[in-house]
Design an enzyme around this catalytic site. Structure first.
Site, PDB file in Angstrom:
ATOM      1  CD1 TRP A 159      42.904  29.251  23.680  1.00 38.87           C
ATOM      2  CD2 TRP A 159      41.650  30.412  22.241  1.00 38.87           C
ATOM      3  NE1 TRP A 159      43.028  28.643  22.478  1.00 38.87           N
ATOM      4  CE2 TRP A 159      42.265  29.332  21.557  1.00 38.87           C
ATOM      5  CE3 TRP A 159      40.802  31.253  21.533  1.00 38.87           C
ATOM      6  CZ2 TRP A 159      42.072  29.110  20.199  1.00 38.87           C
ATOM      7  CZ3 TRP A 159      40.621  31.032  20.186  1.00 38.87           C
ATOM      8  CH2 TRP A 159      41.244  29.965  19.531  1.00 38.87           C
TER       9      TRP A 159
ATOM     10  CG  ASN B  21      43.568  36.404  16.740  1.00 41.68           C
ATOM     11  OD1 ASN B  21      43.057  36.786  17.788  1.00 41.68           O
ATOM     12  ND2 ASN B  21      44.518  35.464  16.700  1.00 41.68           N
ATOM     13  CD  GLU B  22      47.208  35.883  19.290  1.00 39.70           C
ATOM     14  OE1 GLU B  22      48.002  35.093  18.746  1.00 39.70           O
ATOM     15  OE2 GLU B  22      46.657  35.640  20.379  1.00 39.70           O
TER      16      GLU B  22
ATOM     17  CD  GLU C  95      43.018  34.145  21.230  1.00 44.71           C
ATOM     18  OE1 GLU C  95      44.078  33.601  21.648  1.00 44.71           O
ATOM     19  OE2 GLU C  95      42.744  34.265  20.025  1.00 44.71           O
TER      20      GLU C  95
ATOM     21  CD  GLU D 241      45.363  25.714  20.953  1.00 41.98           C
ATOM     22  OE1 GLU D 241      46.203  26.535  20.567  1.00 41.98           O
ATOM     23  OE2 GLU D 241      44.227  26.030  21.332  1.00 41.98           O
ATOM     24  CD1 TRP D 242      47.281  28.038  17.020  1.00 41.08           C
ATOM     25  CD2 TRP D 242      46.728  27.803  14.866  1.00 41.08           C
ATOM     26  NE1 TRP D 242      46.176  28.813  16.795  1.00 41.08           N
ATOM     27  CE2 TRP D 242      45.803  28.694  15.471  1.00 41.08           C
ATOM     28  CE3 TRP D 242      46.569  27.515  13.512  1.00 41.08           C
ATOM     29  CZ2 TRP D 242      44.760  29.279  14.785  1.00 41.08           C
ATOM     30  CZ3 TRP D 242      45.528  28.108  12.810  1.00 41.08           C
ATOM     31  CH2 TRP D 242      44.629  28.973  13.449  1.00 41.08           C
TER      32      TRP D 242
ATOM     33  CG  HIS E  36      42.055  33.400  14.479  1.00 40.87           C
ATOM     34  ND1 HIS E  36      41.490  33.768  15.682  1.00 40.87           N
ATOM     35  CD2 HIS E  36      43.189  32.719  14.801  1.00 40.87           C
ATOM     36  CE1 HIS E  36      42.231  33.318  16.681  1.00 40.87           C
ATOM     37  NE2 HIS E  36      43.268  32.666  16.167  1.00 40.87           N
TER      38      HIS E  36
ATOM     39  CE1 TYR F 172      45.777  31.861  25.784  1.00 39.14           C
ATOM     40  CE2 TYR F 172      46.588  33.620  24.346  1.00 39.14           C
ATOM     41  CZ  TYR F 172      45.670  32.616  24.629  1.00 39.14           C
ATOM     42  OH  TYR F 172      44.638  32.373  23.758  1.00 39.14           O
TER      43      TYR F 172
ATOM     44  CG  ASN G  18      44.081  37.587  21.817  1.00 39.36           C
ATOM     45  OD1 ASN G  18      43.010  38.094  22.153  1.00 39.36           O
ATOM     46  ND2 ASN G  18      44.240  36.957  20.659  1.00 39.36           N
TER      47      ASN G  18
ATOM     48  CD  GLN H  53      43.040  27.710  17.043  1.00 35.55           C
ATOM     49  OE1 GLN H  53      42.652  28.868  17.102  1.00 35.55           O
ATOM     50  NE2 GLN H  53      43.783  27.155  17.967  1.00 35.55           N
TER      51      GLN H  53
ATOM     52  NE  ARG I  66      38.567  37.065  18.878  1.00 33.40           N
ATOM     53  CZ  ARG I  66      39.852  36.752  18.866  1.00 33.40           C
ATOM     54  NH1 ARG I  66      40.391  36.190  19.926  1.00 33.40           N
ATOM     55  NH2 ARG I  66      40.598  37.012  17.819  1.00 33.40           N
TER      56      ARG I  66
END
Length: 1979
Positions: free
Chosen positions: A1825, A1569-1570, A1781, A1832-1833, A1525, A1715, A1713, A1423, A1480
């Site tokens: 984050w 990660n995730e 995150e 962003e992907w 990640h 949100y 993480n 990213q 991180r």
């Protein structure tokens, strides 16, 4: 009573000389009061010619009932003739004002006591009224306790004032309290609470005294307080307040009660005369002492109390004569001024002075008359308690009844404070069988073993565990004042023992109890209703005597926990059923069939357990809680099969002893089983010795302990049996054979759906008599705790249950007969049941409920049956009345201080109200949509609406004439009409039920003009229609609901339309006549009138189009003509009300206008702004401007129509003009502004065609909608809540802020939608909140809000295709049943809360985080790094994915990203600036190992990370390194990627390499990660790399499986190989949203939320953090779906046992993480396609009130953060958590002043602090984050999460701090949130930082919010003293100006010769500067 001043009364006493006493003319000879016992005695005496005993027992009570006893008049007349002058009346506070306040008056009781007083006066007696005789309304007791609480004083005074006002004309003498000290000492320990209680009672008396003499109009009356004579003369200091009342002359006379202790002579022997003399002297002395206290006040001997006297067996009158002798001596000898005396004990001995019944004026004490008090031979009848009669005696009484007498119907009412109840049981309705820690019950086990009909279970049942509000809603509608329910023992104690206490279960019952009490419903709580914890049954259940102690402990806990609010306790419900069916026949749980042993053993244990519980309450709780504890026993009535057969009579008696006496006899009689039962069992055992009945026996100590352990007798009764004595004498072990009886039924008895219940109402009366005579006497009250009748499921009685109505009426009437005719002490009636529910072995096939529950619908909707409405009528009447209710209706008169509207100038063009757009249209989304937690002002009016044509039906009923809508729907092409609609014309009670339940203050409805005047004129008056509205209005007022009445809601009488309708001015007078009649007829009760509803709609739609009646379609001129007539008609009606009625009726009158809000399409386009204003003037101003401004149309309208008309070559404007007189007449003709509004539109200027003149085109506007706005069932109705606030502000500005009532606001759904109307809830939530903002934040004078509408109804041209109702109406069913939707419950909640009060859990917490808390920011390699092909880096799957067309938004890639690969220094600088102590980031696997293997190492890539890590450590920032990640080397994906288990090995090798090379520096590792996103997005949906979306049912599970194993292997590698030397931490980061059920009242949604969470966060958390395996929910669902798809096994891979062990516990912390939050609901995707979503079976949505972010999936829900952290704590045993995150985005470039991000981090971090401080969650760190905006992907660079802004248009990609970075750094410096109440904190001081020039330039343009910089010091700047923040801003501003000047100078100086390259660089620099400047300007 008439007495002459010289009257003499000669009284002869045995043993005393004749004494002449001269009596004053007003001497009071007092009789009474009336008691129930006396009423019965009088009736019996009248029937049998017996002599009446006139003495009364003090504690007996009279329940006043209309009609008064027929013999009362004669009784009072006799008293008068015997010499009585006054009659005591005890006025019951509890009955007059049931809740203790004047807001709820029992008008029946008012009328009854008024009649009683009149009867007393007619008999020439004077009432002596006592206000308080130890009765305090239960609600006041529940609220305040007793007299020790001073709050009772004002309540009593209010009651006294009410009594004085109501009865004062008929009462001359008042007593406030009758011997209050006796009341106090009977309830209190005098030394503790006595003094305060005495003080409060005296205070209450004194205030009542002052009110009576100062405020009341009744002059010449007297008021006192009755005190014990001993207290008056006592020297005790504690009693001085009592005496002070006399000393201060706060009484008009000294009223005393004289307790008299007397020992009969035959017990005294020779000392008799001396002792008697001493008593006489003592009484005389006391009276003489009182005389000395006051020289002014006379003495009234209010009561002679002989209750402590030992009266001789032969009925000697010695005590009476002795007492009277003392009184006589005091009067005669000591001249004590006695004004009157209680004569009730002497009246029996006084002869009648006349035998003439007609001589009503005869005075029995004339001058010279002699009254002789005879000696021992005089006739004195003393009341003696009769012995309890046997069954035979009772049978003798009733066997003589004829059938007609037996079945006759009695009209009458039950006693005051009668409890009307419905009942349920926990396991039958709650569901939630395994929810929130509940333990298994025996019924859970019984049902799961398949022992219920159709294999049904109670797992969900009625879902009442989640529907407290729903059930209480129904009870409010019913008007029941009590609710009998049971506690689920295993929900409170899952194992049955206190040690297993379940707080969630306790919270559930606390909420239920509180909700009931808040709705004025008394909880009657059963401790045990059959659902034993299975854990206790496993050790023997009720057969194990240890359970007695366990039950006692459970009961103790319940009393302690709930007893402060619960005042009626039932230990066991129907224990006979438990013993007989549970342990005898095995038909009930636990299914044991041992009729000779277990049955009786269980009963024995239950009786003893009951006694234990009763004693616990009696000893520990009764004195404080003042409740009652009883038991509910069930019994049939037993009728002898052959009435003349004595043997059958004895057998019937025995049947009752076996069924009822088995439990009642030990408890209510003697502590032991009845002899009949013991004898019969003994007989059976002799006859059948091979299988004897094992009847346990009680010890003598146990008998004493058991006897008397019930405060009331709970009786459940359903049916009767005919009993005969002939049974089969074979030895079979069954109940009937053991009891030697044979129950039968009479074939004439009406059967029910249940084979054991027959309708035999008269059996109840007989059973009540039996219970009274056998067990309770008159002292112990009987509560009927259960009666019901089942109907079949799906049968014709499902809703219209007329058979149930008949049986309810008959059974309740038998209870009434028992109460009135038999004087049975019945205090309650309970109907089983509130709901259709689980009925044990019958499952759901038998329906007992008053409310139908659709058990096939997961919402479990509740629909009132006809029986519910019928039961409500009985409750309202407190029984049965034989005529329409004569209740006195208290008109609710609002405090309408009408301020007449002033004359406002005409509106400008555009109007000044355009400031609303200027103020609001530029709002940021967060500011616009932020939810306001606050409440509306006290007195805010909550309402709901309907209209006549839409709901009434009865279109031609009872003389109603046709309306234009009747005509239109019958003649047009409409397929539907309002002929029946909701049938409200015939369903007033049903509608009142819903309104009551809603708790609205107002009901806005319309009158059908043609129902009152069938042809529109008064000469066609239809009284049936008038009666309908009278009944409706009276019903509303009786329920404290204010009617808000519209005179015209579009349904013009067709006869008036036939003469031209509203286009004819003739209608002005006709409408005025109609309105005048309504004012005259209803105006005494209606205080809010609306003339017209939405006149702009019918003016245009009805006369300008064909869509509405009368459909005249003349759009150019007729709408304007009609509007002019309507305005004049409105004005005339207003003036009629104002001139004729307002001064008397004191109401309001207005007109109901409608408008949508409109936004200009382009805000800075003046033409669009003018168009928006013009639109509002045409819609709203058309009528509002003439009324609220100047009597004329708005200039914008006149200008437009005038110009259009001229352009159309017309000679005059199509808009008619008003004369000046008309303007003056119209102006100001409204008291308030009434508004209907529903949606918002976008408007732009648009020139319409001239060719076809039309109102619609005259305004030159075009309307549209924003596609992003939420849609509704109505195409042109978008749910745009913020428009409401703006519209209210526009009205405020345009019309000078008038009082505004929102009189219609709602949203439509389609008929196919369920009662779970979530969209409607979101609509009301957001719209009402915008109304709140308008009032609270903008000062809009908002007075009320009306939800549209009460019911689904006929929606005009849409027929029944749209539904606006809060209640669903089934239009396919002729019953038109109403079912509350979820929105009804939600609206009720808003009304109850008066808005949206701030929640405790949302309060901001000030405080610090733990020391050494890890503050971090995060990024990921792909990213931010860029350099995708630099220095030997290999390709990753994201490189491939982003270079594949249509995969990423805007075709963005991470090729350069933030170029962090080349910007270590820049990244380090902003980290330092941020003050984080951790950072991180992730390693790029292909940058280190280009092909994913250690076969080739890219040393340059490795060196990058070494250099960066070293720089971090040098800056004292600890690296938190993520190994993976999402950027898998493409080379590994080419061989299958994570679907290939070999990738696990490659990953372990990669991790091993990283540990080797970096582990000495890195002490914090994250493996993955995730993984959820890797598995599902990358290999399931294909929306992330590697983009695989074809194997959604398998690939995600395989990938997830491999990821988990890969993580575990790497953890073990580190743990075993590297941890000993490197000493670091390693774990995994998982992610999850928090998940709430979309409908929290629905078990299906609750299950869906849990399932969604298990498939999300639980997928990876359970194996690692719990048990090494997937969670059971996930395993079961995937297995079930896989098998249904024909697969041999689950698609979810399985771990071997060794793998589970290796995986379990592979963590040092949980990286998490988070949100946002979602709302989940159940979705059935079917089984056709294997896929993850179908396995999960859920859908998600969001609450519309949640703030949006830049990302569609991210809604701002900080409270969800704390909840999911608590979930982690609970599920995984509180592991150490690092929040790795958390952040929020903006979509696109929104500048640097990111207040939304500040708000987000502030609220989310604060929830983390709460989780630590309040919940004890082990959180070690927080990570924002992200550090900077980045790739962003799949959305590319469109969404920005960064704390630092990255300018992608500048090749240097500068990192510019946003305002949020400053805020976050402040939180870090403060390590939390310093409390401002503690003063300035050093951490809040801004620090001076040195920044690189390239960074400094854009930073200088930031406009910073000083959210956390309050209380900062002052500095001097340019001669001014300003704050640090302002000084800094000023300095930056100067710096910006300098930079801009320099740049411009450079451009000007060098532009002619600068090279192309230099020009390009300059252009880039200018762009950056310009961007920063623009951003600063925008904010």
């Amino acid at each position: 009573m008439e007495l002459h001043s010289s009257s003499l009364l000669f009284i002869f006493f045995t043993g005393l000389s004749v004494t002449d006493i001269k009596l004053p003319s007003d001497f009071m000879i007092i009789a009474g009061p009336l008691t129930n016992v006396l009423v019965k005695t009088l009736a019996e005496g009248e029937d049998k010619g017996q002599k009446i005993n006139f003495s009364v027992e003090e504690e007996a009570q009279y329940f006043c009932q209309d009609p008064l006893p027929r013999h009362l008049k004669d009784h009072l007349s006799i008293l008068h003739r015997k010499g009585a002058s006054h009659y005591k009346v005890i006025l019951p506070w509890t009955s007059i004002l049931p809740d203790g306040t004047t807001e709820k008056v029992d008008h029946n009781q008012i009328r009854c006591y008024s009649n009683l007083l009149n009867e007393i006066i007619i008999a020439n007696l004077k009432p002596l009224v006592v206000l308080h005789d130890n009765d305090i309304p239960q609600e006041l007791i529940a609220k305040y306790g007793d007299w020790e609480n001073g709050a009772l004083v004002d309540s009593f005074v209010s009651y006294a004032r009410f009594a004085f006002t109501t009865f004062g004309e008929n009462v001359e003498t008042w007593i406030t309290f009758d011997d209050p000290l006796k009341t106090i000492t009977s309830k209190h320990k005098l030394q503790h609470s006595g003094p305060s209680a005495i003080k409060n009672i005296i205070h209450a008396h004194e205030k009542a005294y002052q009110i009576y003499h100062n405020d009341m109009l009744h002059k010449g009356g007297r008021l006192s307080i009755v005190l014990n004579i001993n207290d008056v003369i006592s020297t005790d200091v504690m009693l001085q307040p009592l005496q002070q009342v006399i000393n201060e002359e706060m009484v008009d006379l000294i009223a005393v009660t004289v307790p008299y202790d007397f020992v009969p002579n035959h017990k005294l022997g020779s000392l008799g005369n001396e002792v008697s003399k001493a008593n006489e002297d003592s009484l005389q002395e006391k009276l003489t002492k009182i005389k000395g206290i006051s020289k002014v006040l006379q003495i009234l001997i209010f009561s002679l109390d002989f209750s402590q006297s030992a009266v001789s067996a032969d009925g000697s009158t010695e005590p009476y004569r002795t007492a009277l002798a003392g009184i006589v001596k005091a009067v005669n000898k000591d001249k004590v001024p006695i004004i009157g005396c209680d004569a009730s004990h002497f009246l029996d001995s006084l002869p009648l002075t006349s035998n003439s019944d007609n001589d009503s004026n005869f005075s029995p004490v004339e001058e010279g008359s002699k009254v002789q008090f005879a000696g021992s031979n005089s006739e004195i009848h003393l009341q003696r308690a009769s012995l309890l009669s046997s069954y035979q005696t009772l049978w003798k009484k009733f066997s003589q009844q004829s059938e007609a007498e037996r079945d006759s119907f009695l009209y009458g009412t039950f006693p005051n404070a009668f409890l009307w109840s419905t009942a349920t049981a926990s396991f039958k309705i709650e569901g939630g069988w395994a929810e929130q820690g509940k333990g298994e019950s025996i019924w859970d086990r019984f049902a799961h073993e398949g022992k219920i009909e159709k294999n049904q279970t109670a797992d969900v049942a009625c879902d009442s565990f989640n529907k407290i509000d729903y059930d209480v809603y129904l009870m409010r509608g019913l008007r029941s004042n009590s609710y009998k329910f049971s506690l689920s023992w295993p929900r409170i104690f899952p194992t049955g023992h206190r040690a297993s206490q379940n707080q969630d279960g306790i919270d559930y019952y606390n909420k239920l109890i509180d909700s009931l009490l808040e709705s004025n419903i008394q909880p009657m709580v059963t401790l045990y209703h059959w659902d034993l914890p299975q854990a206790l049954q496993d050790v023997g259940g009720w057969q194990n005597e240890d359970i007695i102690r366990v039950f006692r402990d459970y009961a103790d806990f319940c009393f302690a926990t709930f007893g402060d609010r619960v005042k009626y306790w039932i230990t066991f419900n129907e224990p006979w059923v438990v013993s007989y069916a549970g342990y005898g026949t095995g038909q009930h749980a636990p299914g044991i069939s041992e009729p000779t042993a277990a049955t009786y053993k269980v009963a024995h244990s239950i009786v003893k357990a009951h006694a234990e519980a009763w004693h616990v309450y009696d000893k520990k709780y009764r004195s404080q809680q003042r409740g009652q504890v009883g038991i509910a026993l069930n019994s049939d009535w037993a009728e002898p099969s052959a009435p003349g057969n004595p043997e059958d009579v004895l057998t019937a008696d025995r049947y009752l002893q076996f069924m009822l006496g088995w439990f009642a006899h030990p408890i209510f009689v003697n502590g032991d089983y009845p002899e009949a039962l013991k004898t019969q069992i003994k007989k059976y055992n002799q006859e059948c010795p091979s299988a004897p009945v094992q009847l346990p026996s009680f010890t003598e100590k146990e008998k004493q302990y058991i006897n008397g352990t019930s405060d009331f007798f709970g009786l459940s009764h359903y049916t009767s049996r005919l009993i005969n004595s002939t049974t089969n004498k074979t030895c079979v072990s069954n109940y009937d054979r053991i009891g030697d009886f044979s129950p039968q039924i009479d074939t004439s008895w009406r059967p029910t759906a249940s084979p054991w219940i027959y309708v035999v109402p008269w059996g109840l009366r007989r059973l009540l008599n039996f219970v009274t005579h056998e067990y309770t006497g008159t002292n112990i009250p009987i509560y009927i705790t259960g009666y019901g009748m089942p109907t079949e499921y799906g049968g014709p009685d499902s809703i219209n249950d007329t058979t149930r109505i008949g049986s309810i009426a008959a059974y309740i009437n038998e209870a009434l007969k028992a109460s009135i005719l038999d004087n049975i002490n019945v205090k309650a009636f309970t109907l089983w049941s509130l709901l259709d529910n689980f009925e044990g072995p019958q499952g759901y096939s038998h329906r007992f409920g008053l409310h139908y529950v659709n058990l096939e619908d997961s919402n479990r909707p509740r629909t009132p049956k006809e029986s519910a409405y019928f039961y409500t009528q009985i409750i309202e009447n407190n029984g049965f009345v034989n005529s329409s209710s004569n209740n006195l209706i208290q008109t609710l008169i609002p405090n309408n201080n009408v301020k007449r509207l002033g004359n406002l100038p005409a509106s400008e063009v555009p109007s000044k109200a355009k400031v609303v757009w200027e103020k609001f249209s530029s709002q940021e989304t967060m500011e616009r949509d932020k939810f306001l937690y606050d409440t509306f002002p006290e007195g805010f009016v909550w309402s709901v609406s309907s209209s006549a044509y839409q709901i009434e039906g009865g279109w031609n009923a009872d003389g109603k004439g046709p309306s234009i809508w009747d005509n239109f729907t019958h003649t047009s092409n409409m397929a539907q009409n309002g002929d029946i609609a909701c049938d409200s014309y015939n369903k007033i009670d049903e509608d009142l039920y819903m309104l009551r339940a809603l708790r609205v203050k107002n009901y806005h409805f319309s009158i059908s003009w043609s129902r009152i005047f069938s042809d529109g004129r008064i000469d066609s008056l239809n009284l049936a229609g008038v009666d309908y509205y009278n009944k409706l209005i009276d019903g509303l007022l009786a329920n404290n609901i204010t009617p808000m009445v519209t005179l015209y809601h579009w349904d013009l009488p067709q006869a008036l339309q036939d003469i031209g309708g509203w286009e004819k001015e003739e209608l002005i007078d006709v409408f005025n006549a109609y309105a005048d009649y309504c004012f005259k007829t209803f105006g005494d009760r209606v205080k809010f009138w609306i003339t017209f509803n939405e006149p702009s709609v019918f003016s245009w739609e009805g006369y300008g189009t064909t869509s509405f009646p009368p459909a005249l379609n003349k759009p150019g001129d007729l709408p304007y003509t009609v509007a002019r007539v309507v305005l004049k008609a409105h004005a005339k009606v207003f003036h009629t009300y104002d001139d004729k009625y307002r001064s008397i009726q004191k109401g309001l009158i207005s007109i109901n206008l409608n408008a949508d809000w409109v936004e200009p399409k382009i805000m800075n386009n003046l033409r669009d702004v003018a168009a928006a204003d013009r639109y509002l003037q045409f819609i709203l101003g058309w009528f509002a401007h003439p009324i609220f401004k100047n009597g004329d149309y708005p200039d914008a309208m006149k200008w437009q129509v005038g110009n259009k008309s001229e352009l159309q070559r017309l000679s005059a404007s199509r808009l008619p003009q008003f004369t000046e007189k008309e303007k003056a007449f119209i102006q100001g003709t409204a008291d308030v502004f009434c508004l209907n509004t529903y949606t918002t539109k976008i408007v732009r200027h648009h020139i319409a065609k001239l060719k076809s003149p039309s109102y619609a085109s005259d305004r030159d506007t075009a309307e549209e909608f924003d596609r992003s706005w939420p849609s509704t069932a109505t195409k042109k109705h978008k749910a745009v809540a913020w428009g409401l606030r703006r519209l209210l502000n526009w009205i405020k500005e345009e019309y000078n802020n008038p009082p505004i009532y929102i009189t219609g606001n709602g949203v439509a759904t389609k008929p196919a939608s369920s009662v779970d109307d979530t969209d409607r809830i979101f609509y009301y939530k957001t719209y009402i909140n915008e109304a709140l903002k308008a009032h609270k934040l903008d000062g809009v004078n908002l007075k009320g809000y009306t939800a549209a509408s009460l019911l689904d109804s006929f929606e005009w041209v849409n027929g029944y295709s749209l539904q606006f109702g809060l209640h669903h109406v089934n239009f396919k069913d002729p019953n038109r049943q109403r079912t509350p939707k979820r929105s009804a419950h939600y609206y009720t909640e808003i009304i109850h809360d008066n808005g949206f009060p701030p929640q405790k859990e949302d309060e901001f917490l000030y405080g610090e985080f733990p020391k050494n808390f890890a503050w971090s920011a995060a990024t990921a390699a792909y990213q931010i790094e860029g350099a995708w092909r630099a220095d030997g880096k290999g390709l990753s799957i994201w490189d491939t994915f982003t270079h594949t067309p249509l995969k990423v938004g805007n075709d963005d890639t991470g090729d350069i990203a933030c170029d962090s690969y080349h910007k270590i220094d820049e990244d380090l600088a902003i980290l330092k600036q941020l003050k984080v102590n951790h950072y991180r980031f992730s390693l790029s696997w292909p940058r280190i190992l280009p092909d994913g293997t250690t076969g080739f190492v890219n040393q340059v890539g490795l060196n990058y990370y070494i250099k960066f890590i070293d720089a971090l450590l040098a800056a004292k920032i600890k690296p938190q390194v993520t190994l993976y990640h999402w950027d898998l080397p493409q080379a590994l994906q080419d061989v299958g990627g994570w679907e290939n288990s070999s990738t696990i090995d490659r990953y372990v090798e990669y991790a091993n390499f990283c540990f080797q090379k970096l582990g000495d520096k890195v002490k914090f590792w994250i493996t993955l990660n995730e993984p959820y996103n890797t598995a599902l997005l990358g290999y399931g949906y294909g929306t992330a790399a590697p983009g695989i979306g074809t194997r959604l049912g398998r690939a995600p599970y395989i990938v997830g499986h491999n990821l988990i194993k890969a993580h575990a292997e790497v953890w073990h590698l580190y743990n075993e190989t590297y941890r000993p030397q490197q000493g670091g931490l390693i774990s995994i980061t998982i992610n999850s949203d928090w998940v709430e059920p979309r409908n929290p009242y629905k078990q299906e949604d609750i299950d869906a939320a849990n399932r969604h969470l298990m498939f999300y966060g639980g997928w990876f958390a359970y194996p690692i953090f719990k048990n090494g395996d997937y969670n059971e929910v996930m395993k079961a669902r995937v297995r079930e779906k896989s098998l249904a798809q024909g697969l041999p096994k689950s698609r979810l891979p399985e771990f071997t046992e060794s793998e589970k062990k290796r995986i379990k516990g592979t963590y040092d912390f949980m990286g998490f993480n988070h949100y946002t939050t979602v709302l989940a609901f159940s979705v059935n995707f079917g089984n056709a396609i294997p896929m993850y979503d179908a396995d999960r079976g859920t859908g998600t949505t969001v609450d519309r009130s949640w703030l949006n972010s830049g990302s569609f999936w991210l809604k701002v829900t900080p409270w969800g953060f704390r909840r999911i952290l608590n979930w982690i704590k609970k599920e995984f045993n509180n592991p150490p958590i690092y929040l790795t995150e958390n952040g929020v985005s903006e979509h696109g470039d929104h500048g640097l002043n990111d207040t939304w991000r500040i708000s987000y981090h502030k609220s989310y971090i604060n929830e983390v602090l709460k989780a630590i401080k309040f919940d004890g969650i082990d959180i070690r760190g927080y990570t924002a984050w992200s550090l900077m905006d980045n790739f962003e992907w799949a959305v590319g660079y469109a969404d920005r999460f960064g704390l630092f802004y990255v300018n992608y248009s500048d090749p240097s990609l500068p990192r510019i701090p946003k305002a949020s970075s400053k805020y976050y750094s402040t939180i870090i410096r403060c390590n939390g949130f310093p409390d401002p109440a503690l003063g300035p904190h050093n951490c809040l001081q801004l620090e001076t930082t040195t920044i690189e020039p390239t960074t400094a330039r854009p930073i200088s343009t930031i406009k910073t919010t000083a959210t956390m910089t309050t209380n900062i010091g002052k500095v001097h700047f340019l001669g001014l003293e300003i704050s640090n923040v302002n000084a800094t801003s000023a300095l930056y501003t100067l710096f910006v100006i300098l930079i801009i000047a320099l740049v411009l100078l450079a451009i000007f100086s060098y532009k002619t010769w600068k090279t192309r390259k230099v020009s390009k660089q300059l252009k880039s620099t200018l762009h950056t500067t310009e961007l920063s400047t623009n951003l600063n300007t925008n904010f």
